[in-house]
Design an enzyme around this catalytic site. Structure first.
Site, short mmCIF file in Angstrom:
data_model
loop_
_atom_site.label_atom_id
_atom_site.label_comp_id
_atom_site.label_asym_id
_atom_site.label_seq_id
_atom_site.Cartn_x
_atom_site.Cartn_y
_atom_site.Cartn_z
N GLU A 67 4.40 12.91 -6.57
CA GLU A 67 5.33 12.59 -7.03
C GLU A 67 5.16 11.57 -8.67
O GLU A 67 3.52 11.61 -8.94
CB GLU A 67 6.15 11.28 -6.28
N ASN A 117 17.08 14.45 -2.79
CA ASN A 117 15.90 13.58 -2.76
C ASN A 117 16.49 12.16 -1.76
O ASN A 117 17.21 11.21 -2.01
CB ASN A 117 14.45 13.48 -2.66
N GLU A 118 15.93 12.18 -0.58
CA GLU A 118 16.66 11.13 -0.01
C GLU A 118 18.31 10.57 -0.61
O GLU A 118 18.11 9.34 -1.17
CB GLU A 118 15.67 9.52 -0.18
N TYR A 122 7.11 7.73 8.01
CA TYR A 122 6.02 6.82 7.15
C TYR A 122 5.79 6.42 8.80
O TYR A 122 6.46 5.20 9.01
CB TYR A 122 6.40 6.11 6.10
N GLN A 126 0.65 10.81 -0.46
CA GLN A 126 1.40 12.11 -1.35
C GLN A 126 0.02 11.97 -1.96
O GLN A 126 -1.45 11.75 -2.05
CB GLN A 126 2.11 11.52 -2.36
N GLU A 138 8.29 14.59 3.51
CA GLU A 138 7.27 13.26 3.31
C GLU A 138 7.10 12.64 4.66
O GLU A 138 7.24 12.12 5.83
CB GLU A 138 8.16 12.08 2.75
O1 AHR Z 1 6.53 8.18 -1.46
C1 AHR Z 1 6.75 7.83 -1.71
C2 AHR Z 1 9.01 7.75 -1.73
O2 AHR Z 1 9.31 7.31 -0.78
C3 AHR Z 1 9.63 8.33 -1.88
O3 AHR Z 1 10.15 8.77 -3.82
C4 AHR Z 1 10.53 8.19 -1.06
O4 AHR Z 1 11.17 9.71 -1.30
C5 AHR Z 1 10.31 7.85 -0.15
O5 AHR Z 1 11.09 7.11 -0.10
#
Ligand code: AHR
Length: 495
Positions: free
Chosen positions: A25, A172-173, A243, A348, A299
């Protein structure tokens, strides 16, 4: 004693190599300093892209790269990133540190990067603040061979042939930074944006709808119900973001200074991916029983507090042996769900969150997570062999988690590969691998481990955690007995 049973006759689904994908990103030092140094940099580069980074990612056979975000994608206007560098407008990257984005890395540079890497580009379009026309024209600019205003523009900018990009994300999101939408509103918008993201030539796009965050099962249900039906599916993939955060959002914990308890909590949270895939997958099964729509975990990875003294908006963290175990647990889970998981992208690639590469000027460090990717590349596009796993428990809080996780595959040359993790921070674990229908002539392997949980590779000591050959596997009849040291990842090759 731990037990893993594998039966060759049960091999059906292929493990897509795209499970081992990456995400980059416009965030912190991922693109700028990470991939892109510009053609005038003293750091060796090809048309502005770092040669050392390309070589490292080619070695792990990077299959795809997602770009330009993340949250950045929904405020990115692609026409700002084409044409002569000096004419490109500047913008503020409001999500990530409020820094100036000069758009010097845009569509042509990204697609050049993917060509240098030999990987598939995965472009995430702007639904939050962009128009249907904007996304439609981006696809046309990139993929159309014929004559149109967009192809003329592309040719004027130096590229005659289309690139033929297959993977497209539609937002995205969208439930959060991508527009704060309800699932109903997003699904209706998905349908509209997806119509005008056209197929050109003989290839058809693989369109990925914004899926849920974590355990938002309602999002999955609504989006699937509005995009899949008797007359066919309007999407090819549904994303999932999850995450691994050991602490609370405000105090996530340090990447390199943590206790044994924090190690174990991190592992428990990594294992949670299995439940998420099973439950979202079960909802997808209701609308897509043939499992044509892929779950795209675009992600995933660890998220810790930023390294002390660095810009909080840049999300720069170190990556220790703990991260490699988290990665290996995810890979085993993704491999084992190969029927539904068609792609995944670690967040990332460079200098942000769970990176595989860190850079500092002309120096580069390969993290333990990089080595986990290296070990698992043997599973790319191989046929999954289902594993039946019985594991010793390891106590965490009031409960427990399995000490070991496993996955296996057989490749086109008939080589069987088994990947194993032992998350126990102190104890080695013996595993009996029971192999049915698999001739057992030899076994060899690689191991990733280190003396301390917190060990990591730094610019001063870049090879502290590295791959070594593994010899603690003993064949006896149809069983291989493997001794996994504490906190280790092992991949075996069985011939
Ligand atoms: O990876 C960091 C961020 O996490 C990304 O931009 C977003 O899609 C997610 O919330």
């Amino acid at each position: 004693m731990n037990r893993v049973a594998i039966n060759r006759e049960q091999g059906r689904a292929r493990i897509s190599r795209h499970i081992y994908g990456h995400f980059s990103e416009h965030l912190g030092r991922c693109i700028y300093d990470g991939f892109w140094v510009g053609p005038d940099s003293p750091i060796p580069n090809t048309r502005g892209i770092r040669n050392d980074v390309v070589a490292a990612l080619k070695h792990i056979r990077i299959p795809n790269l997602r770009w330009p975000g993340g949250c950045f994608a929904d405020e990115y206007h692609w026409k700002d990133g084409i044409g002569p560098q000096e004419d490109r407008p500047k913008m503020i990257n409001t999500h990530w540190g409020g820094v100036t984005e000069d758009n010097s890395f845009g569509t042509h540079e990204f697609l050049d990067l993917c060509e240098q890497l030999g990987c598939d580009p995965y472009i995430c379009g702007n639904v939050g603040s962009g128009t249907v026309q904007e996304l439609s024209q981006w696809v046309e600019y990139i993929n159309l061979e014929g004559t149109s205003p967009m192809t003329e523009l592309r040719k004027k900018n130096g590229r005659a042939d289309p690139w033929d990009v297959k993977f497209w994300g539609i937002g995205n999101e969208s439930w959060g930074c991508g527009g704060n939408m309800t699932p109903e509103f997003y699904a209706d918008n998905y349908r509209r944006y997806a119509v005008y993201a056209r197929n050109y030539g003989n290839s058809s796009l693989y369109k990925i709808a914004c899926g849920p965050s974590n355990d938002d099962y309602n999002w999955t249900r609504v989006v699937m119900s509005k995009t899949c039906g008797e007359r066919g599916n309007l999407l090819n993939g549904l994303s999932l973001h999850y995450y691994t955060v050991p602490g609370e959002w405000a105090h996530k914990g340090s990447a390199t200074e943590f206790t044994e308890d924090e190690w174990l909590i991190t592992m428990r949270k990594a294992y949670h991916m299995d439940e998420l895939i099973s439950k979202h997958g079960a909802i997808m099964d209701e609308f897509d029983p043939a499992r044509k729509v892929g779950l795209v975990v675009d992600e995933w990875g660890t998220w810790f507090d930023v390294e002390p003294g660095t810009n909080p908006g840049f999300l720069y963290q170190q990556s220790s042996l703990r991260d490699a175990l988290v990665a290996a647990i995810h890979f085993n889970i993704f491999n084992n769900h190969a029927e539904r998981v068609q792609m995944a992208n670690i967040a990332q690639t460079i200098n942000v969150l769970q990176s595989v590469i860190l850079t500092e000027g002309r120096n580069i460090v390969l993290t333990p997570t990089y080595h986990a990717f290296d070990m698992f590349k043997v599973h790319h596009d191989a046929v999954k062999l289902p594993v039946f796993t019985e594991s010793e428990p390891v106590a965490v809080g009031f409960g427990s988690i399995p000490a070991i996780s496993a996955s296996a595959s057989i490749d086109d040359e008939d080589r069987v590969h088994v990947s194993l993790t032992n998350i126990d921070p102190v104890k080695e674990q013996k595993v009996n691998l029971e192999l049915r229908g698999i001739p057992l002539k030899s076994v060899s392997g690689q191991i990733l481990s280190s003396a301390n949980m917190q060990d990591h590779n730094s610019f001063d000591n870049p090879e502290k955690v590295k791959l070594r050959s593994f010899t603690d596997a003993v064949i006896s009849h149809s069983t291989v007995t493997v001794t996994l040291p504490s906190k280790s990842v092992v991949t075996l090759e069985i011939l």
